[in-house]
Enzyme design. Structure first.
Site, PDB file in Angstrom:
ATOM      1  N   TYR A 148      31.903  26.569 -20.032  1.00  0.00           N
ATOM      2  CA  TYR A 148      33.057  27.022 -18.861  1.00  0.00           C
ATOM      3  C   TYR A 148      32.599  28.563 -18.358  1.00  0.00           C
ATOM      4  O   TYR A 148      32.734  29.062 -17.365  1.00  0.00           O
ATOM      5  CB  TYR A 148      34.263  26.559 -19.509  1.00  0.00           C
ATOM      6  CG  TYR A 148      34.903  27.695 -20.316  1.00  0.00           C
ATOM      7  CD1 TYR A 148      35.445  28.622 -20.198  1.00  0.00           C
ATOM      8  CD2 TYR A 148      34.679  27.289 -21.828  1.00  0.00           C
ATOM      9  CE1 TYR A 148      36.095  29.624 -21.285  1.00  0.00           C
ATOM     10  CE2 TYR A 148      35.047  28.016 -22.891  1.00  0.00           C
ATOM     11  CZ  TYR A 148      35.669  29.096 -22.691  1.00  0.00           C
ATOM     12  OH  TYR A 148      36.398  30.144 -23.439  1.00  0.00           O
TER      13      TYR A 148
ATOM     14  N   HIS B  31      54.009  14.139   0.055  1.00  0.00           N
ATOM     15  CA  HIS B  31      53.035  14.261   1.091  1.00  0.00           C
ATOM     16  C   HIS B  31      53.281  15.127   2.250  1.00  0.00           C
ATOM     17  O   HIS B  31      54.292  15.395   2.574  1.00  0.00           O
ATOM     18  CB  HIS B  31      53.020  12.673   2.027  1.00  0.00           C
ATOM     19  CG  HIS B  31      51.891  12.519   2.957  1.00  0.00           C
ATOM     20  ND1 HIS B  31      50.604  12.312   2.479  1.00  0.00           N
ATOM     21  CD2 HIS B  31      52.143  12.626   4.246  1.00  0.00           C
ATOM     22  CE1 HIS B  31      50.073  12.215   3.801  1.00  0.00           C
ATOM     23  NE2 HIS B  31      50.913  12.280   4.654  1.00  0.00           N
TER      24      HIS B  31
ATOM     25  N   LYS C  36      39.299  37.505 -16.299  1.00  0.00           N
ATOM     26  CA  LYS C  36      38.454  36.498 -15.700  1.00  0.00           C
ATOM     27  C   LYS C  36      39.262  35.874 -14.387  1.00  0.00           C
ATOM     28  O   LYS C  36      38.674  35.493 -13.451  1.00  0.00           O
ATOM     29  CB  LYS C  36      38.072  35.408 -16.742  1.00  0.00           C
ATOM     30  CG  LYS C  36      37.201  34.397 -16.178  1.00  0.00           C
ATOM     31  CD  LYS C  36      38.030  33.311 -15.611  1.00  0.00           C
ATOM     32  CE  LYS C  36      38.779  32.430 -16.733  1.00  0.00           C
ATOM     33  NZ  LYS C  36      38.054  32.065 -18.020  1.00  0.00           N
TER      34      LYS C  36
ATOM     35  N   SER D 213      46.482  36.783 -29.084  1.00  0.00           N
ATOM     36  CA  SER D 213      47.310  35.792 -28.766  1.00  0.00           C
ATOM     37  C   SER D 213      48.019  35.075 -30.019  1.00  0.00           C
ATOM     38  O   SER D 213      49.279  35.100 -29.974  1.00  0.00           O
ATOM     39  CB  SER D 213      46.945  34.806 -27.785  1.00  0.00           C
ATOM     40  OG  SER D 213      46.411  35.392 -26.397  1.00  0.00           O
ATOM     41  N   GLY D 214      47.404  34.616 -30.873  1.00  0.00           N
ATOM     42  CA  GLY D 214      48.014  33.775 -31.996  1.00  0.00           C
ATOM     43  C   GLY D 214      48.476  34.798 -33.077  1.00  0.00           C
ATOM     44  O   GLY D 214      49.603  34.607 -33.746  1.00  0.00           O
TER      45      GLY D 214
ATOM     46  N   THR E  76      41.317  38.834 -26.934  1.00  0.00           N
ATOM     47  CA  THR E  76      40.254  38.229 -25.994  1.00  0.00           C
ATOM     48  C   THR E  76      40.965  37.862 -24.800  1.00  0.00           C
ATOM     49  O   THR E  76      40.367  38.355 -23.681  1.00  0.00           O
ATOM     50  CB  THR E  76      39.376  37.339 -26.478  1.00  0.00           C
ATOM     51  OG1 THR E  76      38.607  37.627 -27.797  1.00  0.00           O
ATOM     52  CG2 THR E  76      38.407  36.734 -25.385  1.00  0.00           C
ATOM     53  N   CYS E  77      41.739  36.972 -24.875  1.00  0.00           N
ATOM     54  CA  CYS E  77      42.411  36.553 -23.616  1.00  0.00           C
ATOM     55  C   CYS E  77      43.082  37.715 -22.685  1.00  0.00           C
ATOM     56  O   CYS E  77      42.582  37.564 -21.617  1.00  0.00           O
ATOM     57  CB  CYS E  77      43.595  35.550 -24.024  1.00  0.00           C
ATOM     58  SG  CYS E  77      44.500  34.831 -22.432  1.00  0.00           S
TER      59      CYS E  77
ATOM     60  N   ALA F  83      41.288  46.312 -40.690  1.00  0.00           N
ATOM     61  CA  ALA F  83      41.778  46.193 -42.161  1.00  0.00           C
ATOM     62  C   ALA F  83      40.686  45.058 -42.919  1.00  0.00           C
ATOM     63  O   ALA F  83      40.326  44.230 -42.134  1.00  0.00           O
ATOM     64  CB  ALA F  83      43.374  45.530 -41.747  1.00  0.00           C
TER      65      ALA F  83
ATOM     66  N   ARG G   5      29.304  19.492 -21.173  1.00  0.00           N
ATOM     67  CA  ARG G   5      28.894  18.415 -21.710  1.00  0.00           C
ATOM     68  C   ARG G   5      30.456  17.775 -22.455  1.00  0.00           C
ATOM     69  O   ARG G   5      30.318  16.399 -22.594  1.00  0.00           O
ATOM     70  CB  ARG G   5      27.953  18.578 -23.023  1.00  0.00           C
ATOM     71  CG  ARG G   5      28.282  19.489 -24.144  1.00  0.00           C
ATOM     72  CD  ARG G   5      27.343  19.573 -25.142  1.00  0.00           C
ATOM     73  NE  ARG G   5      27.465  20.240 -26.332  1.00  0.00           N
ATOM     74  CZ  ARG G   5      27.422  21.737 -26.200  1.00  0.00           C
ATOM     75  NH1 ARG G   5      26.731  22.174 -25.291  1.00  0.00           N
ATOM     76  NH2 ARG G   5      27.813  22.138 -27.339  1.00  0.00           N
TER      77      ARG G   5
ATOM     78  N   TYR H 276      52.354  43.647 -24.541  1.00  0.00           N
ATOM     79  CA  TYR H 276      52.183  43.055 -26.047  1.00  0.00           C
ATOM     80  C   TYR H 276      52.610  43.987 -27.234  1.00  0.00           C
ATOM     81  O   TYR H 276      53.284  43.687 -27.985  1.00  0.00           O
ATOM     82  CB  TYR H 276      50.736  42.984 -26.223  1.00  0.00           C
ATOM     83  CG  TYR H 276      50.659  41.499 -25.731  1.00  0.00           C
ATOM     84  CD1 TYR H 276      50.022  40.384 -26.583  1.00  0.00           C
ATOM     85  CD2 TYR H 276      50.505  40.919 -24.297  1.00  0.00           C
ATOM     86  CE1 TYR H 276      49.615  38.993 -26.306  1.00  0.00           C
ATOM     87  CE2 TYR H 276      50.303  39.683 -23.935  1.00  0.00           C
ATOM     88  CZ  TYR H 276      49.766  38.672 -24.971  1.00  0.00           C
ATOM     89  OH  TYR H 276      49.748  37.313 -24.567  1.00  0.00           O
TER      90      TYR H 276
ATOM     91  N   GLY I  50      25.570  26.572 -20.388  1.00  0.00           N
ATOM     92  CA  GLY I  50      26.053  25.694 -19.552  1.00  0.00           C
ATOM     93  C   GLY I  50      27.434  25.293 -19.598  1.00  0.00           C
ATOM     94  O   GLY I  50      28.148  24.211 -19.057  1.00  0.00           O
TER      95      GLY I  50
ATOM     96  N   GLU J 233      49.119  13.946  -4.743  1.00  0.00           N
ATOM     97  CA  GLU J 233      49.790  12.846  -4.480  1.00  0.00           C
ATOM     98  C   GLU J 233      48.586  11.660  -4.643  1.00  0.00           C
ATOM     99  O   GLU J 233      49.047  10.254  -5.010  1.00  0.00           O
ATOM    100  CB  GLU J 233      50.067  12.655  -2.981  1.00  0.00           C
ATOM    101  CG  GLU J 233      49.204  12.728  -1.952  1.00  0.00           C
ATOM    102  CD  GLU J 233      49.587  12.277  -0.406  1.00  0.00           C
ATOM    103  OE1 GLU J 233      50.370  11.326  -0.139  1.00  0.00           O
ATOM    104  OE2 GLU J 233      49.334  13.239   0.190  1.00  0.00           O
TER     105      GLU J 233
ATOM    106  N   GLU K 107      32.031  29.602 -14.719  1.00  0.00           N
ATOM    107  CA  GLU K 107      33.106  30.534 -14.005  1.00  0.00           C
ATOM    108  C   GLU K 107      32.365  31.697 -13.561  1.00  0.00           C
ATOM    109  O   GLU K 107      32.782  32.040 -12.346  1.00  0.00           O
ATOM    110  CB  GLU K 107      34.116  30.776 -15.021  1.00  0.00           C
ATOM    111  CG  GLU K 107      34.869  29.438 -15.386  1.00  0.00           C
ATOM    112  CD  GLU K 107      36.145  29.681 -16.692  1.00  0.00           C
ATOM    113  OE1 GLU K 107      36.936  29.096 -16.434  1.00  0.00           O
ATOM    114  OE2 GLU K 107      35.872  30.925 -17.319  1.00  0.00           O
TER     115      GLU K 107
ATOM    116  N   CYS L 118      40.635  35.303 -20.683  1.00  0.00           N
ATOM    117  CA  CYS L 118      41.082  34.473 -19.507  1.00  0.00           C
ATOM    118  C   CYS L 118      41.848  35.212 -18.563  1.00  0.00           C
ATOM    119  O   CYS L 118      41.918  34.866 -17.261  1.00  0.00           O
ATOM    120  CB  CYS L 118      41.733  33.512 -20.012  1.00  0.00           C
ATOM    121  SG  CYS L 118      42.917  33.632 -21.543  1.00  0.00           S
TER     122      CYS L 118
ATOM    123  N   GLY M 221      27.960  30.405 -25.978  1.00  0.00           N
ATOM    124  CA  GLY M 221      29.314  30.029 -27.009  1.00  0.00           C
ATOM    125  C   GLY M 221      29.655  31.342 -27.528  1.00  0.00           C
ATOM    126  O   GLY M 221      29.330  32.499 -27.444  1.00  0.00           O
TER     127      GLY M 221
END
Length: 450
Positions: free
Chosen positions: A179, A439, A52, A16-17, A43-44, A116, A206, A100, A177, A444, A183, A49, A264
């Site tokens: 995300y 509402h 996933k 992405s970057g 990765t994304c 590379a 955490r 992409y 522990g 709300e 998930e 993501c 991680g």
């Protein structure tokens, strides 16, 4: 621009970057090349993501089909076919990968589908042996799952492999522990797997507010997810029938059909040739950069997870944009503000957060006000589910400025995107109070705190 060099910019990594930086730099008139040894999208798009979230959507039907009966729908015999969802997800991943690639191609970016390595000053050598030069080099190689060292770790899978399983495991142990662990625990649980999370500490998620993460723990346990705390791997033994006998510290050995580690992610810097030109690397292997994503070598930059600043796709995209605008655009250089970044955990139910937690605010500001709304969403009431949502607002008592919002409940990430703008802009509790509610909605609650 290129004259003494083959390219104005050579980007290593088409995630992405890297893609954003390359596209924008090319739009500014730079001559570009990108090298990607795996698949364009990073990765994304390929194994993070995006696929996933597709699995999360698929998992939600498990409860939606049950709840539908309370809304008058007669549901016939139902079953779930993992292979259908898995293959549908991969088909869309391939579609996105193509888009992409088209984006880069439409900006006249040269794509090298190979590894590379930096082999000299302004010099890059491709796996094919081709040598090119560039005025600037951008490293955007991302990060990969960390697999701890212990006997039998060759039998584990990571989030990378989870998208390609031949069959769903009846019993799966997920270590971690954070995300990713929570998930996938929710995903596999909804698909009918018996899920156990093993965490080396006694706290999940955490970095999130204690009230919100405790609520997720309670809900997850009610849904049937088991948790083992202060549990670290001692060894894994693969048995004759293919099952895995896992021994964790403080636990009796237990059999599982699959073990996934989500402990991680580490930056991808190996084999890039950084040492050839003296690019500084930190203790975790991250490329050290300044606020403008520049390394200690003046023509080498790095963005995204490889810098280990904030490992989120939108942050990598912003860093790539800022780099390209600053180096190749006709404007003053600018840096990305990494403060007050909103985030989400696509658990079941999801979590969303922006700004300080209650603990951080008390330690930083001292005098704060905390507003909470603990409620059962209307849909859950009709469906007969006792699952409750929790919204929390943290306010600086001295200025009335909102410094944090934390939520767990259906569609929390969708609601948080707009709320995060208000927190980033420094709006006050009075600003929220003055806003008329829509509402009936869950959102709300944000303007009805008392």
């Amino acid at each position: 621009m290129a004259d003494t060099y083959d390219f104005d910019l050579f980007t290593i990594g088409a995630g992405s970057g890297g893609v954003r930086a390359s596209r924008v730099a090319a739009a500014h008139g730079a001559k570009l090349a990108v090298a990607e040894e795996y698949r364009v999208g990073g990765t994304c798009v390929i194994r993070g993501c995006v696929p996933k979230k597709m699995l999360v959507y698929g998992a939600h039907f498990a409860e939606d089909l049950v709840d539908a009966q309370h809304f008058g729908w007669t549901i016939g015999e139902k079953s779930f076919d993992w292979a259908t969802l898995r293959d549908s997800v991969q088909q869309d991943v391939s579609r996105l990968e193509g888009l992409y690639g088209q984006t880069l191609g439409s900006h006249d970016v040269t794509i090298f589908n190979e590894r590379a390595t930096i082999t000299g000053d302004h010099e890059i050598t491709l796996a094919s042996g081709k040598v090119v030069t560039a005025r600037y080099i951008l490293i955007a190689t991302g990060a990969r799952p960390f697999v701890p060292q212990f006997p039998g770790n060759e039998h584990v899978i990571t989030s990378n492999e989870a998208f390609h399983l031949e069959t769903l495991p009846k019993r799966i142990l997920i270590a971690g522990g954070g995300y990713i662990a929570n998930e996938f625990a929710g995903i596999f649980n909804e698909f009918g797997c018996k899920v156990t999370i093993a965490n080396r500490s006694d706290t999940i998620l955490r970095s999130y507010d204690a009230s919100v993460r405790d609520r997720l723990l309670q809900i997850s346990m009610v849904k049937g997810i088991a948790f083992l705390f202060h549990a670290e791997f001692e060894h894994i033994e693969k048995q004759a029938d293919g099952t895995l006998l896992v021994t964790l510290s403080g636990q009796e050995p237990c059999e599982y059909d699959a073990v996934m580690v989500a402990t991680g992610r580490v930056p991808n810097v190996e084999g890039l040739g950084l040492e050839t030109i003296g690019v500084e690397v930190g203790k975790r292997g991250e490329i050290v950069v300044d606020a403008f994503s520049r390394t200690n070598v003046d023509y080498v930059y790095a963005v995204g997870d490889v810098t280990d600043r904030v490992q989120l796709t939108p942050v990598a995209i912003r860093e790539g944009q800022a780099f390209a605008d600053s180096v190749f655009g006709d404007r003053e250089p600018y840096a990305v503000d990494h403060s007050c970044v909103p985030s989400a955990v696509f658990s079941h139910p999801p979590i969303a957060a922006v700004g300080m937690t209650e603990g951080e605010a008390r330690n930083t500001l001292g005098n704060i006000k905390v507003y909470q709304s603990d409620f059962r969403p209307m849909k859950n009431v009709v469906a007969g589910r006792n699952e409750r949502s929790l919204y929390k607002m943290i306010v600086d008592a001295g200025s009335d400025r909102i410094v944090g919002i934390h939520m767990i409940g259906p569609e929390a990430p969708e609601i948080m995107q707009a709320a995060a703008i208000a927190v980033k802009a420094g709006l006050t509790k009075a600003d929220f109070d003055a806003t008329v509610a829509i509402h009936p909605t869950m959102a709300e609650e944000l303007v009805l705190f008392k």
